[in-house]
Design a protein around this motif. Structure first.
Motif, PDB file in Angstrom:
ATOM      1  N   VAL A 106       0.868  -1.194   0.000  1.00  0.00           N
ATOM      2  CA  VAL A 106       0.000   0.000   0.000  1.00  0.00           C
ATOM      3  C   VAL A 106       0.903   1.241   0.000  1.00  0.00           C
ATOM      4  CG1 VAL A 106      -1.782   1.267   1.266  1.00  0.00           C
ATOM      5  CG2 VAL A 106      -1.759  -1.239   1.340  1.00  0.00           C
ATOM      6  N   PHE A 107       0.571   2.190  -0.884  1.00  0.00           N
ATOM      7  CA  PHE A 107       1.353   3.425  -1.006  1.00  0.00           C
ATOM      8  C   PHE A 107       0.507   4.644  -0.627  1.00  0.00           C
ATOM      9  CE2 PHE A 107       3.756   0.522  -3.633  1.00  0.00           C
ATOM     10  CZ  PHE A 107       5.070   0.882  -3.335  1.00  0.00           C
ATOM     11  N   PRO A 108       1.164   5.785  -0.407  1.00  0.00           N
ATOM     12  CA  PRO A 108       0.396   6.996  -0.069  1.00  0.00           C
ATOM     13  C   PRO A 108      -0.649   7.346  -1.140  1.00  0.00           C
ATOM     14  CG  PRO A 108       2.708   7.344   0.418  1.00  0.00           C
ATOM     15  CD  PRO A 108       2.610   6.012  -0.267  1.00  0.00           C
ATOM     16  N   TYR A 109      -0.366   7.018  -2.427  1.00  0.00           N
ATOM     17  CA  TYR A 109      -1.374   7.361  -3.447  1.00  0.00           C
ATOM     18  C   TYR A 109      -2.628   6.510  -3.281  1.00  0.00           C
ATOM     19  CZ  TYR A 109       1.448   3.768  -5.921  1.00  0.00           C
ATOM     20  OH  TYR A 109       2.171   2.646  -6.259  1.00  0.00           O
ATOM     21  N   HIS A 110      -2.504   5.322  -2.719  1.00  0.00           N
ATOM     22  CA  HIS A 110      -3.706   4.519  -2.460  1.00  0.00           C
ATOM     23  C   HIS A 110      -4.569   5.191  -1.398  1.00  0.00           C
ATOM     24  CE1 HIS A 110      -1.104   0.989  -3.926  1.00  0.00           C
ATOM     25  NE2 HIS A 110      -2.022   1.218  -4.854  1.00  0.00           N
ATOM     26  N   ARG A 111      -3.905   5.679  -0.352  1.00  0.00           N
ATOM     27  CA  ARG A 111      -4.660   6.338   0.734  1.00  0.00           C
ATOM     28  C   ARG A 111      -5.340   7.600   0.225  1.00  0.00           C
ATOM     29  NH1 ARG A 111      -0.123   4.984   3.772  1.00  0.00           N
ATOM     30  NH2 ARG A 111       0.709   7.083   3.602  1.00  0.00           N
ATOM     31  N   LEU A 112      -4.594   8.367  -0.582  1.00  0.00           N
ATOM     32  CA  LEU A 112      -5.161   9.608  -1.119  1.00  0.00           C
ATOM     33  C   LEU A 112      -6.356   9.327  -2.011  1.00  0.00           C
ATOM     34  CD1 LEU A 112      -2.661  11.829  -0.578  1.00  0.00           C
ATOM     35  CD2 LEU A 112      -3.682  12.670  -2.666  1.00  0.00           C
ATOM     36  N   LEU A 113      -6.207   8.303  -2.871  1.00  0.00           N
ATOM     37  CA  LEU A 113      -7.307   7.928  -3.774  1.00  0.00           C
ATOM     38  C   LEU A 113      -8.529   7.467  -2.989  1.00  0.00           C
ATOM     39  CD1 LEU A 113      -5.720   5.843  -6.680  1.00  0.00           C
ATOM     40  CD2 LEU A 113      -6.973   7.992  -6.881  1.00  0.00           C
ATOM     41  N   ASP A 114      -8.282   6.701  -1.923  1.00  0.00           N
ATOM     42  CA  ASP A 114      -9.361   6.209  -1.064  1.00  0.00           C
ATOM     43  C   ASP A 114     -10.167   7.415  -0.551  1.00  0.00           C
ATOM     44  OD1 ASP A 114     -10.864   4.509   0.499  1.00  0.00           O
ATOM     45  OD2 ASP A 114      -9.199   3.712   1.680  1.00  0.00           O
ATOM     46  N   GLY A 115      -9.460   8.430  -0.070  1.00  0.00           N
ATOM     47  CA  GLY A 115     -10.108   9.634   0.467  1.00  0.00           C
ATOM     48  C   GLY A 115     -10.866  10.386  -0.613  1.00  0.00           C
ATOM     49  N   ILE A 116     -10.236  10.551  -1.785  1.00  0.00           N
ATOM     50  CA  ILE A 116     -10.878  11.310  -2.871  1.00  0.00           C
ATOM     51  C   ILE A 116     -12.146  10.591  -3.333  1.00  0.00           C
ATOM     52  CG2 ILE A 116     -10.623  11.955  -5.327  1.00  0.00           C
ATOM     53  CD1 ILE A 116      -7.694  12.650  -4.725  1.00  0.00           C
ATOM     54  N   ARG A 117     -12.054   9.272  -3.485  1.00  0.00           N
ATOM     55  CA  ARG A 117     -13.225   8.506  -3.964  1.00  0.00           C
ATOM     56  C   ARG A 117     -14.376   8.594  -2.969  1.00  0.00           C
ATOM     57  NH1 ARG A 117      -9.960   3.285  -6.198  1.00  0.00           N
ATOM     58  NH2 ARG A 117      -9.135   4.292  -8.053  1.00  0.00           N
ATOM     59  N   GLU A 118     -14.062   8.541  -1.701  1.00  0.00           N
ATOM     60  CA  GLU A 118     -15.107   8.657  -0.679  1.00  0.00           C
ATOM     61  C   GLU A 118     -15.774  10.025  -0.755  1.00  0.00           C
ATOM     62  OE1 GLU A 118     -16.094   5.671   0.460  1.00  0.00           O
ATOM     63  OE2 GLU A 118     -15.904   6.220   2.574  1.00  0.00           O
ATOM     64  N   GLN A 119     -14.925  11.047  -0.921  1.00  0.00           N
ATOM     65  CA  GLN A 119     -15.448  12.415  -0.983  1.00  0.00           C
ATOM     66  C   GLN A 119     -16.356  12.584  -2.201  1.00  0.00           C
ATOM     67  OE1 GLN A 119     -12.268  15.186  -1.182  1.00  0.00           O
ATOM     68  NE2 GLN A 119     -13.376  16.756  -0.028  1.00  0.00           N
ATOM     69  N   GLN A 120     -15.916  12.007  -3.329  1.00  0.00           N
ATOM     70  CA  GLN A 120     -16.685  12.106  -4.559  1.00  0.00           C
ATOM     71  C   GLN A 120     -18.052  11.428  -4.433  1.00  0.00           C
ATOM     72  OE1 GLN A 120     -15.848  13.735  -7.555  1.00  0.00           O
ATOM     73  NE2 GLN A 120     -14.422  14.604  -6.088  1.00  0.00           N
ATOM     74  N   GLY A 134      -8.864  -0.379  -0.666  1.00  0.00           N
ATOM     75  CA  GLY A 134      -9.562  -0.610  -1.947  1.00  0.00           C
ATOM     76  C   GLY A 134      -8.654  -0.319  -3.144  1.00  0.00           C
ATOM     77  N   PRO A 135      -8.042   0.881  -3.204  1.00  0.00           N
ATOM     78  CA  PRO A 135      -7.148   1.168  -4.332  1.00  0.00           C
ATOM     79  C   PRO A 135      -5.961   0.200  -4.432  1.00  0.00           C
ATOM     80  CG  PRO A 135      -7.813   3.199  -3.256  1.00  0.00           C
ATOM     81  CD  PRO A 135      -8.336   2.080  -2.397  1.00  0.00           C
ATOM     82  N   ALA A 136      -5.444  -0.287  -3.312  1.00  0.00           N
ATOM     83  CA  ALA A 136      -4.299  -1.230  -3.379  1.00  0.00           C
ATOM     84  C   ALA A 136      -4.752  -2.552  -3.994  1.00  0.00           C
ATOM     85  CB  ALA A 136      -3.714  -1.458  -1.990  1.00  0.00           C
ATOM     86  N   TYR A 137      -5.907  -3.069  -3.555  1.00  0.00           N
ATOM     87  CA  TYR A 137      -6.420  -4.295  -4.175  1.00  0.00           C
ATOM     88  C   TYR A 137      -6.811  -4.028  -5.637  1.00  0.00           C
ATOM     89  CZ  TYR A 137      -6.559  -7.244   0.019  1.00  0.00           C
ATOM     90  OH  TYR A 137      -6.213  -8.018   1.101  1.00  0.00           O
ATOM     91  N   GLY A 138      -7.232  -2.787  -5.917  1.00  0.00           N
ATOM     92  CA  GLY A 138      -7.561  -2.413  -7.303  1.00  0.00           C
ATOM     93  C   GLY A 138      -6.336  -2.560  -8.194  1.00  0.00           C
ATOM     94  N   ASP A 139      -5.193  -2.062  -7.720  1.00  0.00           N
ATOM     95  CA  ASP A 139      -3.945  -2.180  -8.492  1.00  0.00           C
ATOM     96  C   ASP A 139      -3.539  -3.640  -8.655  1.00  0.00           C
ATOM     97  OD1 ASP A 139      -3.635   0.470  -9.019  1.00  0.00           O
ATOM     98  OD2 ASP A 139      -1.947   0.805  -7.658  1.00  0.00           O
ATOM     99  N   LYS A 140      -3.785  -4.437  -7.599  1.00  0.00           N
ATOM    100  CA  LYS A 140      -3.454  -5.871  -7.685  1.00  0.00           C
ATOM    101  C   LYS A 140      -4.259  -6.502  -8.826  1.00  0.00           C
ATOM    102  CE  LYS A 140      -3.772 -10.132  -4.917  1.00  0.00           C
ATOM    103  NZ  LYS A 140      -3.931 -10.703  -3.571  1.00  0.00           N
ATOM    104  N   ALA A 141      -5.584  -6.206  -8.836  1.00  0.00           N
ATOM    105  CA  ALA A 141      -6.447  -6.790  -9.873  1.00  0.00           C
ATOM    106  C   ALA A 141      -6.120  -6.226 -11.255  1.00  0.00           C
ATOM    107  CB  ALA A 141      -7.910  -6.548  -9.517  1.00  0.00           C
ATOM    108  N   SER A 142      -5.674  -4.976 -11.302  1.00  0.00           N
ATOM    109  CA  SER A 142      -5.317  -4.377 -12.607  1.00  0.00           C
ATOM    110  C   SER A 142      -3.914  -4.758 -13.051  1.00  0.00           C
ATOM    111  CB  SER A 142      -5.356  -2.852 -12.542  1.00  0.00           C
ATOM    112  OG  SER A 142      -6.425  -2.392 -11.835  1.00  0.00           O
ATOM    113  N   ARG A 143      -3.224  -5.531 -12.224  1.00  0.00           N
ATOM    114  CA  ARG A 143      -1.873  -6.010 -12.515  1.00  0.00           C
ATOM    115  C   ARG A 143      -0.855  -4.881 -12.642  1.00  0.00           C
ATOM    116  NH1 ARG A 143      -4.580  -9.039 -17.224  1.00  0.00           N
ATOM    117  NH2 ARG A 143      -5.734  -7.107 -16.956  1.00  0.00           N
ATOM    118  N   THR A 144      -1.088  -3.820 -11.827  1.00  0.00           N
ATOM    119  CA  THR A 144      -0.121  -2.720 -11.817  1.00  0.00           C
ATOM    120  C   THR A 144       0.433  -2.485 -10.406  1.00  0.00           C
ATOM    121  OG1 THR A 144      -1.840  -1.073 -11.432  1.00  0.00           O
ATOM    122  CG2 THR A 144      -1.292  -1.522 -13.736  1.00  0.00           C
TER     123      THR A 144
END
Ligand code: IMP
Length: 423
Positions: A106-120, A134-144
């Motif tokens: 898990v990276f800081p961009y995952h945490r930031l994305l988590d917050g932005i998506r919730e806000q949206q 969620g974003p970290a597992y998202g990257d796992k599933a997207s193979r990135t």
């Protein structure tokens, strides 16, 4: 014990930490198989309170080995901090911890994305822990995604991280969020990698060898069945398989090598975050459960929503996990109540549901159908066997097991290790 899976049978926070801690006495190895530091397992050892987020609670037992499996997503900085805090409190962590080299990071961009998506999402937010799960597992599933092994290969890590930060900074620009600094994250993660290196291993092979040698394994789930990405109240769920199947994919141990599944459930129901919760109590009884049971999130401190025991949920949990035995926790929280209810089915209009409706919109409209029981109005905390419980508590527990469709194995009547008995 052989190989046992322990799952949460409700919406998480069932008291798994305490039951895992008690069962660890019989285990050689304790393995965490999914989730990340969104979880918070509370364990009391005498008057010492430990809240574990990533490290399996086996770590509190000298001589046991704790493993963070491949199905977990790891924030290395949070893990380093947890290890250091445990060490400060006198817990030895050396060759008793293994971390899967294929667990995702898990990276800081995952945490930031988590917050932005919730806000949206505004009013439709999930109520996540904002730990970037969620974003970290998202990257796992997207193979990135990047995995723990990447942390040990500086050149590969550098290239992949640079690319991920570039990609995510473009997204942040669109939301007027400041860009992340590659240099800072790189430095911080390399420092964590240095500290975690001794623990990172091929846990899949190691665990299978342990099974072959006849070791006793306890595979611990985080969150609960109703938060499972496939079987929970989607989209108000976490992003991994917290159910028993996740224990196989999250460790590499094959299904036919599992001997037993234990389902942990509270004697009532709680949930944190948004989403349907048919038996939620919005009155003083909910407040009483929250205050008596100290129902505040171990990770975020949020007050938990509280309600009556829901046997539709636990029946469903018994089915999808193949639960052989129930561990019922926090029975003592009900000690003062004159009347206690159990939800046996749901109703929407004239239609009765005895099984879990899969559509979250239907579940949202479900009205609980209750059976009412007399309370016992006396303390259960000293009970050390089923027969030492007041008769009304025995009736209540037997009904929970009967309605859930499996047998009672463990009862917990307080936070401490001793306040537990086996049937
Ligand atoms: P996330 O796992 O942070 O993405 O959050 C998704 C949902 O799962 C939210 O409703 C959280 O409150 C819930 N959740 C995540 N971890 C836990 C836990 O350990 N206990 C209870 N709820 C959790």
């Amino acid at each position: 014990m052989a190989t046992t899976i322990l799952v949460g049978a409700q919406w998480g926070d069932e008291g798994k930490g305490k039951i895992i801690d008690v069962l660890t006495a019989q285990a050689d190895i304790v393995v965490r198989y999914q989730g990340g530091n969104n979880a918070g397992h509370t364990v009391w050892v005498g008057t010492d309170k430990f809240i574990l987020h990533l490290v399996p609670s086996g770590i509190l037992h000298p001589g046991k080995i704790s493993v963070i499996g491949n199905g977990v997503v790891i924030d290395p900085c949070a893990l380093v901090e947890e290890i250091e805090q445990l060490r400060v409190r006198g817990v030895a962590i050396k060759d008793n911890l293994l971390i899967s080299e294929t667990a995702h990071v898990v990276f800081p961009y995952h945490r930031l994305l988590d917050g932005i998506r919730e806000q949206q999402k505004g009013k439709r937010k999930i109520g996540t822990t904002k730990r970037g799960i969620g974003p970290a597992y998202g990257d796992k599933a997207s193979r990135t995604g990047l995995r723990m092994a990447d942390l040990l290969a500086p050149e590969r890590f550098t290239g992949k991280l640079r690319q991920k930060i570039r990609e995510n900074n473009e997204i942040f620009k669109a939301f007027d969020a400041p860009p992340l600094s590659y240099t800072q994250i790189h430095r911080q993660y390399m420092e964590c990698a240095r500290k975690l290196r001794p623990f990172i291993a091929d846990t899949v092979t190691w665990l299978n060898r342990a099974v072959n040698k006849g070791k006793n394994l306890l595979l611990e789930g985080a969150q609960g069945t109703m938060l499972d990405i496939d079987f929970g109240t989607y989209p108000f769920v976490t992003s991994s398989n917290s159910t028993a199947g996740g224990a196989c994919t999250g460790t590499g141990i094959a299904p036919h090598r599992i001997d037993k599944v234990v389902g942990v459930m509270k004697a009532y129901t709680t949930r944190v975050g948004e989403g349907p919760f048919p038996t939620e109590l919005h009155d003083g009884r909910g407040t009483l459960l929250r205050e008596t049971g100290q129902e505040f999130g171990a990770t975020t401190g949020r007050p938990r929503r509280c309600g009556w025991f829901d046997a539709v949920v636990t029946r469903y949990a018994v089915m999808v996990n193949g639960i052989d035995e129930l561990a019922v926790t926090k029975l003592d929280v009900l000690d003062k109540l004159p009347k206690i209810k159990i939800c046996v089915a749901y109703k929407v209009g004239h239609k009765v549901y005895e099984t879990m409706p899969q559509d979250a919109d239907i579940l949202q409209r479900c009205k609980p159908m209750y059976e009412e029981f007399d309370g016992w109005r006396t303390s259960t905390r000293r009970a050390r066997s089923f027969s030492q419980l007041p008769p009304q508590a025995q009736v209540y527990l037997s009904k929970l097991a009967e309605l859930s469709g499996t047998k009672l194995g463990i009862v917990s009547v307080g936070a401490e290790r001793e306040e537990t008995f086996f049937l």
